[in-house]
Design a protein around this motif. Sequence first.
Motif, mmCIF file in Angstrom:
data_model
loop_
_atom_site.group_PDB
_atom_site.id
_atom_site.type_symbol
_atom_site.label_atom_id
_atom_site.label_comp_id
_atom_site.label_asym_id
_atom_site.label_seq_id
_atom_site.Cartn_x
_atom_site.Cartn_y
_atom_site.Cartn_z
ATOM 1 N N LEU A 93 40.358 30.486 33.713
ATOM 2 C CA LEU A 93 39.667 31.617 33.083
ATOM 3 C C LEU A 93 38.288 31.835 33.697
ATOM 4 C CD1 LEU A 93 40.639 31.039 29.358
ATOM 5 C CD2 LEU A 93 41.458 32.837 30.883
ATOM 6 N N LYS A 94 37.570 30.759 33.966
ATOM 7 C CA LYS A 94 36.239 30.864 34.563
ATOM 8 C C LYS A 94 36.317 31.497 35.951
ATOM 9 C CE LYS A 94 32.492 27.980 36.274
ATOM 10 N NZ LYS A 94 32.101 26.607 36.549
ATOM 11 N N ARG A 95 37.253 31.028 36.767
ATOM 12 C CA ARG A 95 37.365 31.550 38.129
ATOM 13 C C ARG A 95 37.809 33.016 38.131
ATOM 14 N NH1 ARG A 95 40.384 26.855 41.511
ATOM 15 N NH2 ARG A 95 40.390 28.462 43.130
ATOM 16 N N MET A 96 38.621 33.411 37.154
ATOM 17 C CA MET A 96 39.102 34.795 37.112
ATOM 18 C C MET A 96 38.081 35.752 36.515
ATOM 19 S SD MET A 96 43.021 34.624 36.018
ATOM 20 C CE MET A 96 44.264 34.293 37.218
ATOM 21 N N THR A 97 37.428 35.348 35.439
ATOM 22 C CA THR A 97 36.544 36.269 34.732
ATOM 23 C C THR A 97 35.103 36.223 35.220
ATOM 24 O OG1 THR A 97 36.219 34.650 32.961
ATOM 25 C CG2 THR A 97 37.965 36.268 32.659
ATOM 26 N N CYS A 98 34.552 35.057 35.478
ATOM 27 C CA CYS A 98 33.147 34.945 35.891
ATOM 28 C C CYS A 98 32.982 35.104 37.395
ATOM 29 C CB CYS A 98 32.578 33.601 35.443
ATOM 30 S SG CYS A 98 32.586 33.391 33.660
ATOM 31 N N ILE A 99 33.771 34.355 38.147
ATOM 32 C CA ILE A 99 33.669 34.379 39.609
ATOM 33 C C ILE A 99 34.434 35.563 40.186
ATOM 34 C CG2 ILE A 99 34.092 33.033 41.713
ATOM 35 C CD1 ILE A 99 33.840 30.510 39.972
ATOM 36 N N ARG A 100 35.381 36.094 39.414
ATOM 37 C CA ARG A 100 36.234 37.213 39.819
ATOM 38 C C ARG A 100 37.084 36.876 41.043
ATOM 39 N NH1 ARG A 100 35.321 42.383 37.366
ATOM 40 N NH2 ARG A 100 34.264 41.871 35.446
ATOM 41 N N GLU A 101 37.542 35.637 41.095
ATOM 42 C CA GLU A 101 38.414 35.210 42.183
ATOM 43 C C GLU A 101 39.802 35.801 41.958
ATOM 44 O OE1 GLU A 101 40.013 31.028 44.107
ATOM 45 O OE2 GLU A 101 38.215 31.017 42.867
ATOM 46 N N ALA A 102 40.383 36.347 43.007
ATOM 47 C CA ALA A 102 41.697 36.971 42.894
ATOM 48 C C ALA A 102 42.779 35.912 42.730
ATOM 49 C CB ALA A 102 41.981 37.822 44.124
ATOM 50 N N SER A 103 43.699 36.184 41.838
ATOM 51 C CA SER A 103 44.806 35.273 41.581
ATOM 52 C C SER A 103 45.867 35.426 42.669
ATOM 53 C CB SER A 103 45.418 35.595 40.216
ATOM 54 O OG SER A 103 46.569 34.843 40.007
ATOM 55 N N ALA A 104 46.539 34.326 42.981
ATOM 56 C CA ALA A 104 47.601 34.361 43.991
ATOM 57 C C ALA A 104 48.945 34.697 43.363
ATOM 58 C CB ALA A 104 47.680 33.019 44.713
ATOM 59 N N VAL A 105 48.996 34.799 42.046
ATOM 60 C CA VAL A 105 50.246 35.118 41.348
ATOM 61 C C VAL A 105 50.084 36.427 40.588
ATOM 62 C CG1 VAL A 105 50.967 32.710 41.140
ATOM 63 C CG2 VAL A 105 49.635 33.729 39.324
ATOM 64 N N SER A 106 51.198 37.021 40.242
ATOM 65 C CA SER A 106 51.173 38.283 39.506
ATOM 66 C C SER A 106 50.824 38.043 38.045
ATOM 67 C CB SER A 106 52.543 38.954 39.601
ATOM 68 O OG SER A 106 53.500 38.188 38.888
ATOM 69 N N LEU A 107 50.535 39.108 37.343
ATOM 70 C CA LEU A 107 50.230 39.014 35.916
ATOM 71 C C LEU A 107 51.416 38.429 35.155
ATOM 72 C CD1 LEU A 107 48.503 39.580 33.423
ATOM 73 C CD2 LEU A 107 49.301 41.940 33.490
ATOM 74 N N TYR A 108 52.616 38.845 35.508
ATOM 75 C CA TYR A 108 53.826 38.339 34.863
ATOM 76 C C TYR A 108 53.933 36.821 35.035
ATOM 77 C CZ TYR A 108 58.782 37.831 33.738
ATOM 78 O OH TYR A 108 59.972 37.448 33.182
ATOM 79 N N ASP A 109 53.731 36.321 36.258
ATOM 80 C CA ASP A 109 53.812 34.878 36.509
ATOM 81 C C ASP A 109 52.654 34.127 35.867
ATOM 82 O OD1 ASP A 109 56.135 35.184 37.995
ATOM 83 O OD2 ASP A 109 55.044 35.451 39.870
ATOM 84 N N LEU A 110 51.512 34.778 35.781
ATOM 85 C CA LEU A 110 50.347 34.161 35.165
ATOM 86 C C LEU A 110 50.590 33.875 33.683
ATOM 87 C CD1 LEU A 110 47.509 33.338 36.068
ATOM 88 C CD2 LEU A 110 46.716 35.584 35.313
ATOM 89 N N CYS A 111 51.348 34.733 33.031
ATOM 90 C CA CYS A 111 51.669 34.526 31.614
ATOM 91 C C CYS A 111 52.423 33.210 31.405
ATOM 92 C CB CYS A 111 52.506 35.686 31.082
ATOM 93 S SG CYS A 111 51.594 37.235 30.974
ATOM 94 N N PHE A 112 53.277 32.854 32.326
ATOM 95 C CA PHE A 112 54.067 31.630 32.182
ATOM 96 C C PHE A 112 53.324 30.400 32.685
ATOM 97 C CE2 PHE A 112 57.184 35.072 32.362
ATOM 98 C CZ PHE A 112 57.810 34.859 31.144
#
Length: 127
Positions: A93-112
């Motif tokens: 959560l910190k890397r995605m929201t504060c640092i705004r680092e792009a995820s290597a997985v899709s939103l669908y895969d992130l849910c799991f």
Amino acid sequence: MTKPDDTIRILIPLKVRKKNGRPKILPPANYRPSEDQTQDPHILRAIGRAWGWRRRMEAGEFATIQELAEAVGLTERHVSRQLQLAYLAPEVLKRMTCIREASAVSLYDLCFLAGETWQEQPERAFN
């Protein structure tokens, strides 16, 4: 004035697909986003919504996911899946929201991904 021989033609290999009744442009399969690209706004919005839903459920506003889904006008399956984003590891959560680092997985895969241990989540989300 340019001659017909001087014409430059640029071909961009994109596909147009319909998603939720709207056309969506898809990049080529081998496309890799640049390193300076920020986080997808859809992922950030989904995380925020999941946290809001989690707070409402913990406050006792809704007893079940079915009640929540009816109140927000979405399917129970969708709400259940996206609610899992509120249980991601703090590091993710910190890397995605504060640092705004792009995820290597899709939103669908992130849910799991929330089902994984907190130690495994950052590696799977960003590598």
